[in-house]
Scaffold this motif. Structure first.
Motif, PDB file in Angstrom:
ATOM      1  N   LEU A  47       2.715  -9.907 -12.062  1.00 13.40           N
ATOM      2  CA  LEU A  47       2.691  -8.990 -11.067  1.00 13.40           C
ATOM      3  C   LEU A  47       1.021  -8.486 -11.144  1.00 13.40           C
ATOM      4  N   ALA A  48       0.647  -8.146 -12.243  1.00 15.03           N
ATOM      5  CA  ALA A  48      -0.836  -7.283 -12.500  1.00 15.03           C
ATOM      6  C   ALA A  48      -1.793  -8.642 -12.027  1.00 15.03           C
ATOM      7  N   THR A  49      -1.568  -9.633 -12.370  1.00 15.37           N
ATOM      8  CA  THR A  49      -2.856 -10.457 -12.280  1.00 15.37           C
ATOM      9  C   THR A  49      -2.655 -11.360 -11.044  1.00 15.37           C
ATOM     10  N   ALA A  50      -1.522 -11.203 -10.419  1.00 15.60           N
ATOM     11  CA  ALA A  50      -1.158 -11.861  -8.982  1.00 15.60           C
ATOM     12  C   ALA A  50      -1.801 -10.721  -8.236  1.00 15.60           C
ATOM     13  N   GLY A  51      -1.574  -9.568  -8.471  1.00 17.25           N
ATOM     14  CA  GLY A  51      -2.397  -8.456  -7.587  1.00 17.25           C
ATOM     15  C   GLY A  51      -3.686  -8.421  -7.420  1.00 17.25           C
ATOM     16  N   VAL A  52      -4.355  -8.971  -8.694  1.00 20.49           N
ATOM     17  CA  VAL A  52      -5.772  -8.954  -8.450  1.00 20.49           C
ATOM     18  C   VAL A  52      -6.074  -9.926  -7.478  1.00 20.49           C
ATOM     19  N   ALA A  70      -0.643 -11.098   3.284  1.00 22.90           N
ATOM     20  CA  ALA A  70      -0.347 -11.857   2.038  1.00 22.90           C
ATOM     21  C   ALA A  70       1.084 -12.566   1.840  1.00 22.90           C
ATOM     22  N   GLY A  71       1.675 -12.437   2.910  1.00 21.93           N
ATOM     23  CA  GLY A  71       2.965 -13.129   3.236  1.00 21.93           C
ATOM     24  C   GLY A  71       4.251 -12.416   2.722  1.00 21.93           C
ATOM     25  N   ALA A  72       5.310 -12.848   2.662  1.00 20.30           N
ATOM     26  CA  ALA A  72       6.375 -12.327   2.306  1.00 20.30           C
ATOM     27  C   ALA A  72       6.630 -11.794   0.715  1.00 20.30           C
ATOM     28  N   GLN A  73       6.610 -10.613   0.236  1.00 19.11           N
ATOM     29  CA  GLN A  73       6.603 -10.181  -1.230  1.00 19.11           C
ATOM     30  C   GLN A  73       7.702  -9.747  -1.630  1.00 19.11           C
ATOM     31  N   ARG A  74       8.107 -10.218  -2.760  1.00 23.80           N
ATOM     32  CA  ARG A  74       9.557  -9.852  -3.374  1.00 23.80           C
ATOM     33  C   ARG A  74       9.207  -8.401  -4.028  1.00 23.80           C
ATOM     34  N   ARG A  75      10.142  -7.771  -4.002  1.00 17.45           N
ATOM     35  CA  ARG A  75      10.105  -6.617  -4.673  1.00 17.45           C
ATOM     36  C   ARG A  75      10.488  -6.605  -6.227  1.00 17.45           C
ATOM     37  N   TRP A  76       9.834  -5.407  -7.036  1.00 19.33           N
ATOM     38  CA  TRP A  76       9.972  -5.220  -8.250  1.00 19.33           C
ATOM     39  C   TRP A  76      11.597  -5.666  -8.700  1.00 19.33           C
ATOM     40  N   SER A 156      10.665 -20.366 -12.829  1.00 17.07           N
ATOM     41  CA  SER A 156      11.119 -20.888 -11.433  1.00 17.07           C
ATOM     42  C   SER A 156      11.711 -19.851 -10.538  1.00 17.07           C
ATOM     43  N   HIS A 157      12.138 -18.785 -11.262  1.00 15.08           N
ATOM     44  CA  HIS A 157      12.706 -17.608 -10.706  1.00 15.08           C
ATOM     45  C   HIS A 157      11.224 -16.887 -10.220  1.00 15.08           C
ATOM     46  N   LEU A 158      10.341 -16.878 -10.701  1.00 17.47           N
ATOM     47  CA  LEU A 158       9.069 -16.303 -10.153  1.00 17.47           C
ATOM     48  C   LEU A 158       8.426 -16.905  -9.182  1.00 17.47           C
ATOM     49  N   GLY A 159       8.582 -18.397  -9.385  1.00 16.03           N
ATOM     50  CA  GLY A 159       8.130 -19.005  -8.077  1.00 16.03           C
ATOM     51  C   GLY A 159       6.794 -19.545  -8.197  1.00 16.03           C
ATOM     52  N   PRO A 160       6.583 -20.634  -7.940  1.00 16.69           N
ATOM     53  CA  PRO A 160       5.031 -21.297  -7.649  1.00 16.69           C
ATOM     54  C   PRO A 160       4.176 -20.571  -7.030  1.00 16.69           C
ATOM     55  N   ALA A 161       4.315 -19.723  -5.924  1.00 18.22           N
ATOM     56  CA  ALA A 161       3.130 -19.059  -5.263  1.00 18.22           C
ATOM     57  C   ALA A 161       2.928 -18.051  -6.090  1.00 18.22           C
ATOM     58  N   LEU A 162       3.586 -17.141  -6.726  1.00 20.01           N
ATOM     59  CA  LEU A 162       3.479 -16.111  -7.225  1.00 20.01           C
ATOM     60  C   LEU A 162       2.734 -16.304  -8.643  1.00 20.01           C
ATOM     61  N   ILE A 167      -2.482 -17.069 -11.949  1.00 21.40           N
ATOM     62  CA  ILE A 167      -3.426 -17.701 -12.523  1.00 21.40           C
ATOM     63  C   ILE A 167      -4.720 -17.420 -11.922  1.00 21.40           C
ATOM     64  N   PHE A 168      -4.900 -17.566 -10.450  1.00 21.51           N
ATOM     65  CA  PHE A 168      -5.988 -17.178 -10.015  1.00 21.51           C
ATOM     66  C   PHE A 168      -6.543 -15.940 -10.315  1.00 21.51           C
ATOM     67  N   GLY A 169      -5.801 -14.822 -10.320  1.00 19.50           N
ATOM     68  CA  GLY A 169      -6.162 -13.519 -10.615  1.00 19.50           C
ATOM     69  C   GLY A 169      -6.506 -13.278 -12.318  1.00 19.50           C
ATOM     70  N   LEU A 170      -6.231 -14.177 -13.113  1.00 20.72           N
ATOM     71  CA  LEU A 170      -6.399 -14.291 -14.270  1.00 20.72           C
ATOM     72  C   LEU A 170      -7.781 -14.977 -14.792  1.00 20.72           C
TER      73      LEU A 170
END
Length: 184
Positions: A47-52, A70-76, A156-162, A167-170
């Motif tokens: 979530l931190a790297t995806a947030g960036v 940002a599209g539909a975001q799943r909660r913590w 697979s639970h976190l999903g490819p989009a997240l 990865i982009f954030g990293l």
């Protein structure tokens, strides 16, 4: 009517720990759902790297005034909870006549295993030693099928989009760190 000894004293079920068990299928019990736990550090890192990446994408969207969110975001809580997967208890009578129970995690085709099929299973003990061992692979010797149940994973639970956002954030964090080191 007199009850038989087998009805009064049900046969004990063994949890074999060996890596390979060969025997005949006695029964596939009713499947149920079990929740997979997700470790908190994994969710925090993703979530931190995806947030960036999300912040950068929102900046570009606001510059272009495209109105793209940002599209539909799943909660913590949803991400921390983890996926549910199907657990099907399997009972086989091994070559020594012992009734063994093990668990199949994930889905298999409906007709893949039938009672009285001769099978060879590769099993692995679970972290919780109170649970029956988990089936890694099934070779149905009756039908000559190789079956590998596939339960969901954390990834697979976190999903490819997240994960792509992470990865982009990293990569962005790495590029910024490299620029500061070179220019520093």
């Amino acid at each position: 009517m007199v009850k038989m000894d087998s009805e009064l004293y049900p046969e004990r079920v063994a949890y074999r720990r060996g890596p390979i068990v060969t025997g005949r299928v006695i029964r596939l019990l009713e499947g149920y759902s079990r929740e997979m736990r997700v470790q908190q550090p994994i969710v925090v890192a993703v979530l931190a790297t995806a947030g960036v990446a999300r912040v950068i994408l929102l900046l570009f969207a606001s510059l272009l005034r495209s109105g793209a969110g940002a599209g539909a975001q799943r909660r913590w809580k949803e991400l921390r909870k983890g996926p549910e997967f199907l657990v099907t208890p399997l009972r086989i009578r091994d070559s020594e006549g012992v009734l063994c129970e093990m668990e199949i995690h994930g889905h298999l085709p409906q007709s893949a295993i039938e009672p009285s099929d001769h099978i060879q299973v590769t099993i692995r003990p679970q972290k919780d030693m109170q649970l029956a061992p988990r089936v890694e692979r099934i070779v149905n010797l009756t039908t000559a099928q190789l079956l590998t149940p596939r339960p969901p994973t954390v990834w697979s639970h976190l999903g490819p989009a997240l994960l792509l956002q992470a990865i982009f954030g990293l990569l962005l964090i790495g590029a910024i760190a490299a620029c500061t080191v070179v220019n520093g």
